[in-house]
Design an enzyme around this catalytic site. Structure first.
Site, PDB file in Angstrom:
ATOM      1  N   SER A 141       0.701  -1.352  -0.023  1.00  0.00           N
ATOM      2  CA  SER A 141      -0.330  -0.248   0.343  1.00  0.00           C
ATOM      3  C   SER A 141       0.922   1.689  -0.265  1.00  0.00           C
ATOM      4  O   SER A 141       2.401   1.137   0.231  1.00  0.00           O
ATOM      5  CB  SER A 141      -0.744   0.079   2.231  1.00  0.00           C
ATOM      6  OG  SER A 141      -1.409   1.568   1.318  1.00  0.00           O
ATOM      7  N   TYR A 154      -1.576  -0.845  10.378  1.00  0.00           N
ATOM      8  CA  TYR A 154      -1.818  -1.207   8.804  1.00  0.00           C
ATOM      9  C   TYR A 154      -1.010  -0.870   8.418  1.00  0.00           C
ATOM     10  O   TYR A 154       0.399  -1.918   7.312  1.00  0.00           O
ATOM     11  CB  TYR A 154      -2.600  -0.456   8.531  1.00  0.00           C
ATOM     12  CG  TYR A 154      -3.054  -1.378   6.963  1.00  0.00           C
ATOM     13  CD1 TYR A 154      -3.623  -2.328   6.609  1.00  0.00           C
ATOM     14  CD2 TYR A 154      -3.147  -0.063   6.030  1.00  0.00           C
ATOM     15  CE1 TYR A 154      -3.618  -2.655   4.814  1.00  0.00           C
ATOM     16  CE2 TYR A 154      -4.011  -0.276   5.144  1.00  0.00           C
ATOM     17  CZ  TYR A 154      -3.185  -1.393   4.663  1.00  0.00           C
ATOM     18  OH  TYR A 154      -4.018  -1.963   2.911  1.00  0.00           O
TER      19      TYR A 154
HETATM   20  N1  LIG Z   1      -8.785  -1.393  -0.820  1.00  0.00           N
HETATM   21  C1  LIG Z   1      -8.047  -0.034  -0.670  1.00  0.00           C
HETATM   22  O1  LIG Z   1      -8.019   1.081  -0.710  1.00  0.00           O
HETATM   23  C2  LIG Z   1      -6.391  -0.440  -0.896  1.00  0.00           C
HETATM   24  C3  LIG Z   1      -5.092   0.380  -0.777  1.00  0.00           C
HETATM   25  C4  LIG Z   1      -4.341  -0.568  -0.419  1.00  0.00           C
HETATM   26  C5  LIG Z   1      -3.818  -1.355  -0.573  1.00  0.00           C
HETATM   27  N2  LIG Z   1      -5.280  -2.051  -0.495  1.00  0.00           N
HETATM   28  C6  LIG Z   1      -4.502  -3.808  -0.009  1.00  0.00           C
HETATM   29  O2  LIG Z   1      -5.079  -4.459  -1.664  1.00  0.00           O
HETATM   30  C7  LIG Z   1      -5.723  -5.520  -0.764  1.00  0.00           C
HETATM   31  C8  LIG Z   1      -6.839  -6.354  -0.344  1.00  0.00           C
HETATM   32  O3  LIG Z   1      -7.712  -5.437  -0.336  1.00  0.00           O
HETATM   33  P1  LIG Z   1      -9.624  -4.857  -0.789  1.00  0.00           P
HETATM   34  O4  LIG Z   1      -9.857  -3.268  -0.566  1.00  0.00           O
HETATM   35  O5  LIG Z   1      -9.666  -5.465  -1.844  1.00  0.00           O
HETATM   36  O6  LIG Z   1     -10.005  -5.470   0.780  1.00  0.00           O
HETATM   37  P2  LIG Z   1     -11.128  -6.544   1.919  1.00  0.00           P
HETATM   38  O7  LIG Z   1     -11.374  -6.410   2.585  1.00  0.00           O
HETATM   39  O8  LIG Z   1     -12.130  -5.863   0.549  1.00  0.00           O
HETATM   40  O9  LIG Z   1     -10.564  -7.493   0.774  1.00  0.00           O
HETATM   41  C9  LIG Z   1      -9.859  -8.527   2.158  1.00  0.00           C
HETATM   42  C10 LIG Z   1      -9.364 -10.244   1.734  1.00  0.00           C
HETATM   43  O10 LIG Z   1      -9.069 -10.721   2.760  1.00  0.00           O
HETATM   44  C11 LIG Z   1      -9.810 -11.611   3.505  1.00  0.00           C
HETATM   45  N3  LIG Z   1      -8.878 -11.964   4.363  1.00  0.00           N
HETATM   46  C12 LIG Z   1      -8.346 -10.636   5.170  1.00  0.00           C
HETATM   47  N4  LIG Z   1      -8.680 -11.789   6.703  1.00  0.00           N
HETATM   48  C13 LIG Z   1      -7.962 -13.062   5.975  1.00  0.00           C
HETATM   49  C14 LIG Z   1      -7.215 -14.257   6.509  1.00  0.00           C
HETATM   50  N5  LIG Z   1      -6.481 -14.274   7.562  1.00  0.00           N
HETATM   51  N6  LIG Z   1      -6.925 -15.312   6.000  1.00  0.00           N
HETATM   52  C15 LIG Z   1      -7.470 -15.630   4.317  1.00  0.00           C
HETATM   53  N7  LIG Z   1      -8.275 -14.493   4.112  1.00  0.00           N
HETATM   54  C16 LIG Z   1      -8.737 -13.330   4.630  1.00  0.00           C
HETATM   55  C17 LIG Z   1     -11.281 -11.207   3.387  1.00  0.00           C
HETATM   56  O11 LIG Z   1     -11.910 -12.471   4.129  1.00  0.00           O
HETATM   57  C18 LIG Z   1     -11.032 -10.233   2.130  1.00  0.00           C
HETATM   58  O12 LIG Z   1     -12.009 -11.133   1.955  1.00  0.00           O
HETATM   59  C19 LIG Z   1      -5.073  -5.692   1.027  1.00  0.00           C
HETATM   60  O13 LIG Z   1      -3.475  -6.128   0.844  1.00  0.00           O
HETATM   61  C20 LIG Z   1      -4.766  -3.949   0.956  1.00  0.00           C
HETATM   62  O14 LIG Z   1      -3.796  -4.167   2.002  1.00  0.00           O
HETATM   63  C21 LIG Z   1      -5.945  -1.741  -1.109  1.00  0.00           C
END
Ligand SMILES: NC(=O)c1ccc[n+]([C@@H]2O[C@H](COP(=O)([O-])OP(=O)(O)OC[C@H]3O[C@@H](n4cnc5c(N)ncnc54)[C@H](O)[C@@H]3O)[C@@H](O)[C@H]2O)c1
Length: 259
Positions: A141, A154
């Site tokens: 991120s 985080y």
């Molecule tokens: N959405 C954003 O703005 C953003 C920005 C920067 C980085 N990210 C990164 O992108 C990635 C995905 O983000 P997102 O927005 O799709 O999040 P999200 O919360 O929609 O999806 C995350 C998924 O991970 C799964 N998960 C959580 N803990 C778990 C575990 N212990 N074992 C297996 N699965 C598990 C959840 O059930 C969920 O389906 C993450 O690594 C997040 O940090 C997101």
């Protein structure tokens, strides 16, 4: 069909960015392991990919649990063969300054985002080495690079993933495994909606996020998936140890959200 013949494992693939990556990889010919906490939700993604003509397998697991990770990887390997592409995408995001973050939330964040990443790498890498290589993509991120207010634990874990990607690149380059991180800016996903729901004025906060990106909007899931597709494919054969900022100019602009 840029991933024809490849087997991919995507963690956190039941929704959001992980789901988008898994669907994109399957559309490009990969056979994809759909790993997330909830087997029913994973199967829904598998069914969608199957209907679209792709190939996927539900491999539900909690990535913080070594036995569950080994079982999920074993199931995928038995069915599809050696994993060629791993996307470490699953994460949790507790909100708060460091002293406001409960020990339970802190430990869960580290257990999923760092320990989980380690456990999945540990399961997958021996097969990649035996096969002569592979591509590992760590979804980090921008906050892992610059830090953002209210996301201390985080941000710490995301910085760790960027460093891990670089460290792994040097460890495995000679043996064919590429390791890169992708640092999205704000992406329109369920995680963003949950974060906004913690704010006193979610709509104003969302507007701030749009404005903080140089392009004037937050990103889309497919815009992250496209970069992951490149890194997963042989087109990225000379790319390792890199951190790709997929952030619409966010980190270049350098704005921070105000309370
Ligand atoms: N959405 C954003 O703005 C953003 C920005 C920067 C980085 N990210 C990164 O992108 C990635 C995905 O983000 P997102 O927005 O799709 O999040 P999200 O919360 O929609 O999806 C995350 C998924 O991970 C799964 N998960 C959580 N803990 C778990 C575990 N212990 N074992 C297996 N699965 C598990 C959840 O059930 C969920 O389906 C993450 O690594 C997040 O940090 C997101």
């Amino acid at each position: 069909m840029r991933l024809e013949g490849k087997v991919a494992l995507v963690t956190g693939a039941a929704r959001g960015i992980g789901r988008g990556i898994a669907e994109r990889f399957a559309a490009e010919g990969a056979r994809v392991g759909i790993l997330d906490l909830d087997a029913v939700a994973c199967q829904r993604v598998v069914d969608g990919i199957t209907v679209a003509g792709g190939s996927a397998l539900e491999v539900a697991a909690d990535i913080s649990d070594p036995a569950q990770v080994e079982a999920a990887h074993g199931k995928l390997r038995t069915r599809f063969g050696t994993v060629n592409v791993l996307v470490n995408n699953a994460a949790v995001m507790p909100v708060g300054t460091i002293h406001e973050t409960s020990l339970a939330d802190f430990e869960r964040c580290v257990a999923v985002n760092l320990r989980g990443t380690y456990l999945v790498c540990r399961a997958v890498i021996p097969g990649m080495l035996a096969a002569g290589g592979g591509s590992i993509i760590h979804i980090a991120s921008v906050t892992g690079m610059i830090g953002l207010p209210g996301l201390a634990a985080y941000s710490m874990t995301k910085g760790g993933m960027i460093t891990l990607a670089r460290s792994m690149s040097t460890d495995y380059a000679a043996r064919g495994i590429r390791s890169n991180s992708v640092s999205p800016g704000t992406i329109d996903s369920p995680m963003l909606h949950e974060f906004l729901s913690h704010q006193s004025n979610p709509e104003a906060y969302r507007q701030q996020y749009d404005d903080m990106h140089a392009v004037g909007r937050v990103g889309r899931i497919d815009e992250v998936a496209n970069v992951c597709l490149f890194l997963a494919s042989d087109e990225a054969s000379f790319v390792t140890g890199s951190n790709y900022e997929v952030d619409g100019g966010y980190s270049a602009k350098g704005d921070q959200p105000q309370d």
